[in-house]
Design a protein around this motif. Structure first.
Motif, PDB file in Angstrom:
ATOM      1  N   TRP A 169     -11.537 110.387  -2.950  1.00 26.25           N
ATOM      2  CA  TRP A 169     -11.232 110.440  -4.379  1.00 26.25           C
ATOM      3  C   TRP A 169      -9.734 110.360  -4.646  1.00 26.25           C
ATOM      4  CZ3 TRP A 169      -8.191 114.702  -5.086  1.00 26.25           C
ATOM      5  CH2 TRP A 169      -8.353 115.772  -4.192  1.00 26.25           C
ATOM      6  N   ARG A 220     -17.319 108.664  -6.142  1.00 27.23           N
ATOM      7  CA  ARG A 220     -15.953 109.166  -6.127  1.00 27.23           C
ATOM      8  C   ARG A 220     -15.716 110.252  -7.182  1.00 27.23           C
ATOM      9  NH1 ARG A 220     -16.304 107.517  -1.896  1.00 27.23           N
ATOM     10  NH2 ARG A 220     -15.189 105.813  -0.877  1.00 27.23           N
ATOM     11  N   ALA A 245     -10.630 112.766  -9.541  1.00 29.65           N
ATOM     12  CA  ALA A 245     -10.976 111.369  -9.272  1.00 29.65           C
ATOM     13  C   ALA A 245     -11.126 110.538 -10.535  1.00 29.65           C
ATOM     14  CB  ALA A 245     -12.278 111.305  -8.468  1.00 29.65           C
TER      15      ALA A 245
END
Length: 423
Positions: free
Chosen positions: A332, A38, A100
């Motif tokens: 994300w 992510r 993220a």
């Protein structure tokens, strides 16, 4: 004894057939791992493990989110600075934020040495400046600089535009400089400039992208170009025509536009005033896809794109900066079918609006239309590591940690010089 011998044989066979190192892990195993990553820091760490992982990550670049490069409007003692041109030029440092990131302290690298340089363009993940009678191509992640020989025959006041023609790690990457009726090309790593006279008239690049083996450029006054660098410099000029427009005008005097690659399509994103009257308080982002060229009438036809589906677009407000795209932004925490842009209105250094949706916010509207048009300094923008822009990975020679960022140093040998590239 027979059983022990059989077990030993099976163990030896298994040991000889299984992967012997990280680079030999099968792609079918690694692809789901990439899909689960992510934060940008995790992606960068994955890409610097080995050359095979680096290539695999580059193949999934469309799913990697860009990072906002923005001014840190707080002094060392915690005091807040107002957003104005003098603050950006003389007092603040620059930060690279991760959309993220889960922690409140985002990773950053100081780029304070850029304050005295004149910003010209952000192209293929590199920042291009002019300072002390020369061009400087700066990596925003490491601050590393590379520059061509001095272009002594052209004064800075005559330079109308500067751009890269491909990622700096590509073999066909050039720095293209326009000055008057001439174009100047410097191959990255070369020792001289080449001069050309394209003879296309009123040639001024606002945006350029490499798409399906060709270089496309968005110019002023509603013109669109195809630039051929090999075997010789040839420029084809087309008038932009939108599907639903009666006229061929690209945009009004206050509208802005960006080219961006979105999957298999080349899009043109327009920022327009959506309200009524001379002092509008509303704005709207529109999207059009390149449909066809008419070589007889010299027109490029663009059709309306109603939705971006599972894509998000990142624009930098300043037209000197390239637009970027990201697939599946929900991974994300982002949103599909949205246009992301830098913002100074909240704790986050970015904001987002839905494509084609009118947004009524006067202060944000003023920022969007005024940013990048009055000043020659670097404004907030979005950047990718240059490594994610090319399909092949060079030999790895050094891996280092700067701040919270894991950086990889790449080297290549030119016929005339040996240079280092920090990516």
């Amino acid at each position: 004894m027979a059983n022990r011998t059989c077990s030993a044989s099976v163990s030896s066979l298994f040991a000889s057939s299984r992967p012997q190192g990280w680079a030999e892990l099968p792609d079918d195993l690694l692809r789901p791992v990439v899909a689960l990553l992510r934060s940008f820091r995790d992606l960068l760490a994955f890409g610097t493990t080995c050359r095979h992982w680096c290539d695999l990550l580059s193949a999934h670049r469309s799913s990697v989110q860009p990072l906002p490069l923005h001014p840190n409007l707080r002094t060392d003692d915690g005091q807040s600075l107002s957003h104005n041109c003098w603050t950006l030029f003389h007092k603040c440092t620059w930060r690279l934020a991760d959309p993220a990131a889960t922690s409140s302290s985002r990773s950053f690298l100081s780029l304070s040495d850029l304050r005295s340089m004149t910003f010209l363009r952000c192209s293929y993940g590199q920042l291009i400046f002019y300072h002390n009678n020369g061009f400087h191509i700066v990596n925003p992640f490491s601050g590393a600089k590379v520059g061509p020989p001095s272009l002594r025959s052209v004064p800075f006041t005559c330079i109308s535009y500067v751009t890269l023609t491909a990622p700096v790690a590509s073999a066909d990457s050039h720095l293209l400089v326009g000055a008057g009726a001439y174009l100047f090309l410097w191959r990255i790593g070369g020792d001289s400039w080449t001069k050309h006279s394209p003879k296309v008239g009123r040639f001024l690049i606002e945006q350029s992208v490499a798409f399906k083996g060709k270089t496309y450029a968005l110019g002023s006054f509603g013109w669109f170009y195809i630039i051929h660098l090999s075997p010789s410099l040839i420029i084809q000029k087309f008038k932009i025509v939108f599907e639903e427009d009666i006229t061929e005008d690209l945009c009004s005097a206050n509208d802005k536009a960006w080219l961006v690659i979105c999957g298999d399509a080349l899009l043109l994103i327009k920022l327009v005033e959506a309200g009524r009257g001379m002092r509008s308080e509303a704005f709207q982002f529109m999207a059009f896809k390149l449909e066809s060229f008419d070589t007889m009438t010299k027109k490029a036809r663009w059709v309306k794109v109603n939705k971006l589906d599972n894509w998000a677009i990142f624009i930098s407000v300043d037209e000197r900066c390239e637009a970027l795209s990201c697939m599946n932004p929900e991974g994300w925490g982002g949103r599909n079918n949205h246009i992301y842009f830098p913002s100074y209105q909240s704790e986050k250094p970015w904001a987002a609006v839905q494509l084609w949706k009118k947004c009524y916010y006067r202060s944000m509207c003023l920022q969007l239309f005024n940013t990048g048009r009055r000043y020659l300094k670097l404004e907030s923008t979005w950047v990718f590591p240059a490594r994610f822009l090319v399909p092949a990975c060079d030999d790895l020679t050094a891996v280092s940690v700067v701040g919270d960022w894991l950086l990889i140093q790449l080297w290549w040998e030119d016929s005339t010089m040996l240079q280092s590239r920090d990516e």
